[in-house]
Design a protein around this motif. Structure first.
Motif, PDB file in Angstrom:
ATOM      1  N   LEU A 346       0.847  -1.190   0.000  1.00 31.46           N
ATOM      2  CA  LEU A 346       0.000   0.000   0.000  1.00 31.46           C
ATOM      3  C   LEU A 346       0.884   1.241   0.000  1.00 31.46           C
ATOM      4  CD1 LEU A 346      -2.576  -1.057   2.742  1.00 31.46           C
ATOM      5  CD2 LEU A 346      -2.992  -0.998   0.273  1.00 31.46           C
ATOM      6  N   MET A 347       0.433   2.293  -0.656  1.00 34.20           N
ATOM      7  CA  MET A 347       1.178   3.557  -0.647  1.00 34.20           C
ATOM      8  C   MET A 347       0.882   4.386   0.598  1.00 34.20           C
ATOM      9  SD  MET A 347       1.041   4.772  -4.632  1.00 34.20           S
ATOM     10  CE  MET A 347       1.731   3.748  -5.942  1.00 34.20           C
ATOM     11  N   LEU A 348      -0.240   4.112   1.253  1.00 34.15           N
ATOM     12  CA  LEU A 348      -0.591   4.806   2.496  1.00 34.15           C
ATOM     13  C   LEU A 348      -1.044   3.773   3.527  1.00 34.15           C
ATOM     14  CD1 LEU A 348      -2.709   7.820   1.147  1.00 34.15           C
ATOM     15  CD2 LEU A 348      -0.392   7.948   2.073  1.00 34.15           C
ATOM     16  N   ASP A 349      -0.696   3.977   4.788  1.00 34.12           N
ATOM     17  CA  ASP A 349      -1.190   3.099   5.846  1.00 34.12           C
ATOM     18  C   ASP A 349      -2.704   3.237   5.949  1.00 34.12           C
ATOM     19  OD1 ASP A 349       1.349   2.225   6.502  1.00 34.12           O
ATOM     20  OD2 ASP A 349       1.676   3.796   7.989  1.00 34.12           O
ATOM     21  N   PRO A 350      -3.414   2.147   6.237  1.00 30.40           N
ATOM     22  CA  PRO A 350      -4.877   2.198   6.327  1.00 30.40           C
ATOM     23  C   PRO A 350      -5.393   3.265   7.283  1.00 30.40           C
ATOM     24  CG  PRO A 350      -4.138  -0.080   6.293  1.00 30.40           C
ATOM     25  CD  PRO A 350      -2.904   0.762   6.385  1.00 30.40           C
ATOM     26  N   GLU A 351      -4.735   3.436   8.451  1.00 30.27           N
ATOM     27  CA  GLU A 351      -5.196   4.429   9.421  1.00 30.27           C
ATOM     28  C   GLU A 351      -5.036   5.847   8.883  1.00 30.27           C
ATOM     29  OE1 GLU A 351      -2.880   2.133   9.961  1.00 30.27           O
ATOM     30  OE2 GLU A 351      -4.048   0.658  11.109  1.00 30.27           O
ATOM     31  N   VAL A 352      -3.931   6.085   8.190  1.00 34.25           N
ATOM     32  CA  VAL A 352      -3.684   7.412   7.599  1.00 34.25           C
ATOM     33  C   VAL A 352      -4.703   7.688   6.501  1.00 34.25           C
ATOM     34  CG1 VAL A 352      -2.042   8.793   6.269  1.00 34.25           C
ATOM     35  CG2 VAL A 352      -1.224   7.363   8.162  1.00 34.25           C
ATOM     36  N   LEU A 353      -4.938   6.689   5.650  1.00 36.11           N
ATOM     37  CA  LEU A 353      -5.912   6.847   4.573  1.00 36.11           C
ATOM     38  C   LEU A 353      -7.291   7.171   5.128  1.00 36.11           C
ATOM     39  CD1 LEU A 353      -6.624   6.571   1.510  1.00 36.11           C
ATOM     40  CD2 LEU A 353      -7.247   4.196   2.031  1.00 36.11           C
ATOM     41  N   ALA A 354      -7.724   6.429   6.146  1.00 35.74           N
ATOM     42  CA  ALA A 354      -9.053   6.649   6.723  1.00 35.74           C
ATOM     43  C   ALA A 354      -9.186   8.067   7.254  1.00 35.74           C
ATOM     44  CB  ALA A 354      -9.320   5.634   7.828  1.00 35.74           C
ATOM     45  N   ALA A 355      -8.167   8.553   7.961  1.00 40.55           N
ATOM     46  CA  ALA A 355      -8.203   9.912   8.501  1.00 40.55           C
ATOM     47  C   ALA A 355      -8.270  10.943   7.386  1.00 40.55           C
ATOM     48  CB  ALA A 355      -6.979  10.153   9.378  1.00 40.55           C
ATOM     49  N   ASP A 356      -7.533  10.697   6.304  1.00 39.93           N
ATOM     50  CA  ASP A 356      -7.533  11.625   5.167  1.00 39.93           C
ATOM     51  C   ASP A 356      -8.904  11.671   4.494  1.00 39.93           C
ATOM     52  OD1 ASP A 356      -4.902  12.221   5.626  1.00 39.93           O
ATOM     53  OD2 ASP A 356      -4.110  10.997   3.991  1.00 39.93           O
ATOM     54  N   VAL A 357      -9.513  10.497   4.298  1.00 41.63           N
ATOM     55  CA  VAL A 357     -10.813  10.443   3.632  1.00 41.63           C
ATOM     56  C   VAL A 357     -11.891  11.101   4.488  1.00 41.63           C
ATOM     57  CG1 VAL A 357     -12.630   8.901   2.774  1.00 41.63           C
ATOM     58  CG2 VAL A 357     -10.241   8.438   2.224  1.00 41.63           C
ATOM     59  N   VAL A 358     -11.845  10.876   5.795  1.00 45.48           N
ATOM     60  CA  VAL A 358     -12.794  11.541   6.703  1.00 45.48           C
ATOM     61  C   VAL A 358     -12.674  13.056   6.560  1.00 45.48           C
ATOM     62  CG1 VAL A 358     -13.318  12.005   9.127  1.00 45.48           C
ATOM     63  CG2 VAL A 358     -12.923   9.658   8.373  1.00 45.48           C
ATOM     64  N   LYS A 359     -11.450  13.540   6.480  1.00 46.20           N
ATOM     65  CA  LYS A 359     -11.202  14.978   6.363  1.00 46.20           C
ATOM     66  C   LYS A 359     -11.698  15.529   5.027  1.00 46.20           C
ATOM     67  CE  LYS A 359      -7.372  18.321   6.471  1.00 46.20           C
ATOM     68  NZ  LYS A 359      -5.893  18.473   6.670  1.00 46.20           N
ATOM     69  N   LEU A 360     -11.370  14.856   3.947  1.00 48.82           N
ATOM     70  CA  LEU A 360     -11.757  15.329   2.618  1.00 48.82           C
ATOM     71  C   LEU A 360     -13.267  15.267   2.427  1.00 48.82           C
ATOM     72  CD1 LEU A 360      -8.892  13.605   0.582  1.00 48.82           C
ATOM     73  CD2 LEU A 360      -9.115  16.046   1.049  1.00 48.82           C
ATOM     74  N   ASP A 361     -13.889  14.211   2.934  1.00 46.86           N
ATOM     75  CA  ASP A 361     -15.349  14.080   2.860  1.00 46.86           C
ATOM     76  C   ASP A 361     -16.021  15.228   3.598  1.00 46.86           C
ATOM     77  OD1 ASP A 361     -17.873  12.362   2.429  1.00 46.86           O
ATOM     78  OD2 ASP A 361     -17.849  12.627   4.598  1.00 46.86           O
ATOM     79  N   ALA A 362     -15.490  15.578   4.767  1.00 45.71           N
ATOM     80  CA  ALA A 362     -16.053  16.684   5.548  1.00 45.71           C
ATOM     81  C   ALA A 362     -15.911  18.016   4.831  1.00 45.71           C
ATOM     82  CB  ALA A 362     -15.374  16.744   6.919  1.00 45.71           C
ATOM     83  N   MET A 363     -14.913  18.123   3.953  1.00 50.11           N
ATOM     84  CA  MET A 363     -14.692  19.353   3.184  1.00 50.11           C
ATOM     85  C   MET A 363     -15.568  19.416   1.935  1.00 50.11           C
ATOM     86  SD  MET A 363     -10.513  19.479   3.432  1.00 50.11           S
ATOM     87  CE  MET A 363     -10.348  20.919   2.372  1.00 50.11           C
ATOM     88  N   GLY A 364     -16.374  18.385   1.706  1.00 47.12           N
ATOM     89  CA  GLY A 364     -17.255  18.374   0.536  1.00 47.12           C
ATOM     90  C   GLY A 364     -16.598  17.882  -0.729  1.00 47.12           C
ATOM     91  N   LEU A 365     -15.521  17.129  -0.602  1.00 46.01           N
ATOM     92  CA  LEU A 365     -14.810  16.612  -1.763  1.00 46.01           C
ATOM     93  C   LEU A 365     -15.182  15.151  -2.021  1.00 46.01           C
ATOM     94  CD1 LEU A 365     -11.415  18.221  -0.867  1.00 46.01           C
ATOM     95  CD2 LEU A 365     -12.494  18.536  -3.086  1.00 46.01           C
ATOM     96  N   THR A 366     -15.564  14.842  -3.243  1.00 43.50           N
ATOM     97  CA  THR A 366     -15.785  13.462  -3.645  1.00 43.50           C
ATOM     98  C   THR A 366     -14.424  12.842  -3.916  1.00 43.50           C
ATOM     99  OG1 THR A 366     -17.938  13.949  -4.623  1.00 43.50           O
ATOM    100  CG2 THR A 366     -16.839  11.934  -5.343  1.00 43.50           C
ATOM    101  N   VAL A 367     -14.125  11.723  -3.251  1.00 47.37           N
ATOM    102  CA  VAL A 367     -12.783  11.143  -3.297  1.00 47.37           C
ATOM    103  C   VAL A 367     -12.746   9.936  -4.228  1.00 47.37           C
ATOM    104  CG1 VAL A 367     -10.903  10.145  -1.932  1.00 47.37           C
ATOM    105  CG2 VAL A 367     -12.380  11.910  -0.926  1.00 47.37           C
ATOM    106  N   LYS A 368     -11.768   9.931  -5.126  1.00 44.99           N
ATOM    107  CA  LYS A 368     -11.498   8.798  -6.012  1.00 44.99           C
ATOM    108  C   LYS A 368     -10.203   8.151  -5.518  1.00 44.99           C
ATOM    109  CE  LYS A 368     -11.669   9.432 -10.572  1.00 44.99           C
ATOM    110  NZ  LYS A 368     -12.667   8.547 -11.210  1.00 44.99           N
TER     111      LYS A 368
END
Length: 439
Positions: A346-368
């Motif tokens: 993996l290029m990112l640790d699962p815990e780091v990825l989850a925190a990033d996605v939570v943050k981006l989702d809260a900012m109104g960004l659709t994540v691919k």
């Protein structure tokens, strides 16, 4: 009798008045298309033969007699002579900026034959000053089948003085000559970057000239920069090309600050003919720095417009299966280079990825999230699940990009989490000379 006659006349007149009020008034169309085979893609997948348009919107569709009601003195009528018409295509994953650069600036070649590829590269080398970088693509692993030479040695024979940097068909891996390795400081003992591999000879440990995933991206971004004009011209080339195929809306899968500036430049010049959705990079080796990525996301609204939607982000989570860089739940087929228990990384640790996605989702960004292996896909879904739990259902339909290897247990999770499986088949397109059955 007279009163009854008057009442009868009044009734007739009122009825006539009512009838006149019920007569339908038709808007005058700017354009009408007739004698066509129109695929409507409505719930019945029905077909029509004529269509009327006003102010860029469809106002009528049916047969010629129905649509002609919308014709006026200024209406332009096009007879399509039986040709097909259909709604515009929405492309959910492409790379128009880099595709355009490849076609307008770099040395572009598409061949399965090594001799032909080298001939084309020689032609490009003849057009640039000695010592200048030759950049381009797209090569494939099949070019090296049947030769004992290292990839860098093949390029050294035609380009001993020019540094050469060529991206492959998947736009994940790079092919370099010795001059390029030297200028970039890539030696035999240079460590692999996170999420990338510097391929080496299995016996000697010598760098072969092939860089995989983040190894390619990390060094690619250190090459001489292209100008805003070059990026704009490149994007314009791709937009014209897409329009020819009926694409009206598209999503560029990797967008950096340089690409975003080109979109704005084209729009200001009135050359952005299509609707663009831009996936802004997050912790990607394509960007100059993560600081630049954060700045772009924070300022994304200044680039947004009627034709540009900037509320999308892109995360790379693994590589691709053919190079053993996709992250899998079970081991790859045994190989001399990776052994018999290799599952990718993996290029990112699962815990780091989850925190990033939570943050981006809260900012109104659709994540691919790019995930070509079943392990990376599961980790991506875990991250989206974390966002749903932390932020509630934002209504954003996040995406797993490629989604080509999925464990059976994870298939129902797409519907449960309202996540899209964005399937892009190019990574499985067969190339002669390669063992595709194994992959």
């Amino acid at each position: 009798m007279k009163i009854q006659l008057l009442l009868l006349i009044a009734t007739i007149l009122l009825s006539a008045c009512g009838s006149q009020q019920k007569v339908k008034s038709f808007a005058t169309a700017d354009t009408i298309y007739t004698n066509a085979k129109i695929y409507t893609v409505d719930k019945n997948n029905s077909w029509a033969t004529a269509l009327a348009v006003k102010d860029g919107a469809i106002i009528a569709i049916g047969d010629k007699n129905e649509v002609n009601n919308y014709s006026g003195k200024e209406t332009v009528v096009h007879d399509l002579n039986g040709r097909m018409m259909m709604p515009g295509i929405h492309d959910t994953h492409n790379h128009p900026s880099n595709a355009g650069i490849g076609k307008t600036v770099e040395c572009s070649f598409l061949t399965y034959d090594l001799k032909e590829a080298l001939k084309l590269l020689k032609g490009c080398l003849a057009d640039i000053p000695k010592g200048q970088w030759l950049r381009g693509g797209q090569w494939n692993e099949g070019l090296f089948v049947g030769t004992n030479k290292m990839p860098k040695e093949i390029l050294d024979e035609i380009s001993p003085d020019h540094p050469v940097f060529l991206m492959d068909w998947s736009v994940h891996n790079a092919w370099l000559n010795s001059k390029a390795l030297e200028l970039l400081g890539i030696a035999d003992k240079t460590p692999n970057p996170n999420g990338g591999v510097i391929l080496r000879d299995l016996k000697t440990g010598e760098a072969t000239g092939i860089l995989l995933d983040n190894a390619a991206y990390d060094y690619k971004r250190t090459l001489p920069e292209y100008s805003l004009q070059q990026w704009s011209d490149a994007l314009s080339w791709s937009i014209d090309h897409m329009a020819e195929y009926g694409i009206t809306t598209f999503k560029e899968a990797i967008v950096t600050a340089e690409n975003m500036a080109a979109y704005k430049d084209l729009e200001m010049k009135g050359l952005l003919k299509l609707n663009a959705n831009t996936n802004l990079t997050w912790k990607s080796s394509w960007a100059k720095s993560h600081k630049d990525e954060i700045a772009l996301i924070k300022s994304r609204k200044k680039y947004a417009s009627k034709n540009i939607n900037t509320d999308f982000a892109k995360i790379m989570l693994d590589g691709i299966p053919p190079t053993y860089t996709a992250a899998l739940l079970e081991p790859y087929e045994p190989s001399e280079a990776f052994g018999d228990n290799w599952k990718g990384k993996l290029m990112l640790d699962p815990e780091v990825l989850a925190a990033d996605v939570v943050k981006l989702d809260a900012m109104g960004l659709t994540v691919k999230i790019h995930a070509t292996g079943d392990r990376s896909l599961r980790v991506a879904l875990d991250a989206f699940e974390a966002a749903r739990k932390a932020n509630g259902d934002s209504g954003l339909i996040h995406e797993v990009s490629h989604a080509e290897i999925i464990h059976a247990d994870d298939i129902p999770r797409f519907a449960e989490l309202n996540i899209a499986a964005e399937m892009c088949p190019i990574l499985w397109y067969p190339i002669p000379g390669l063992n595709w059955e194994m992959w």
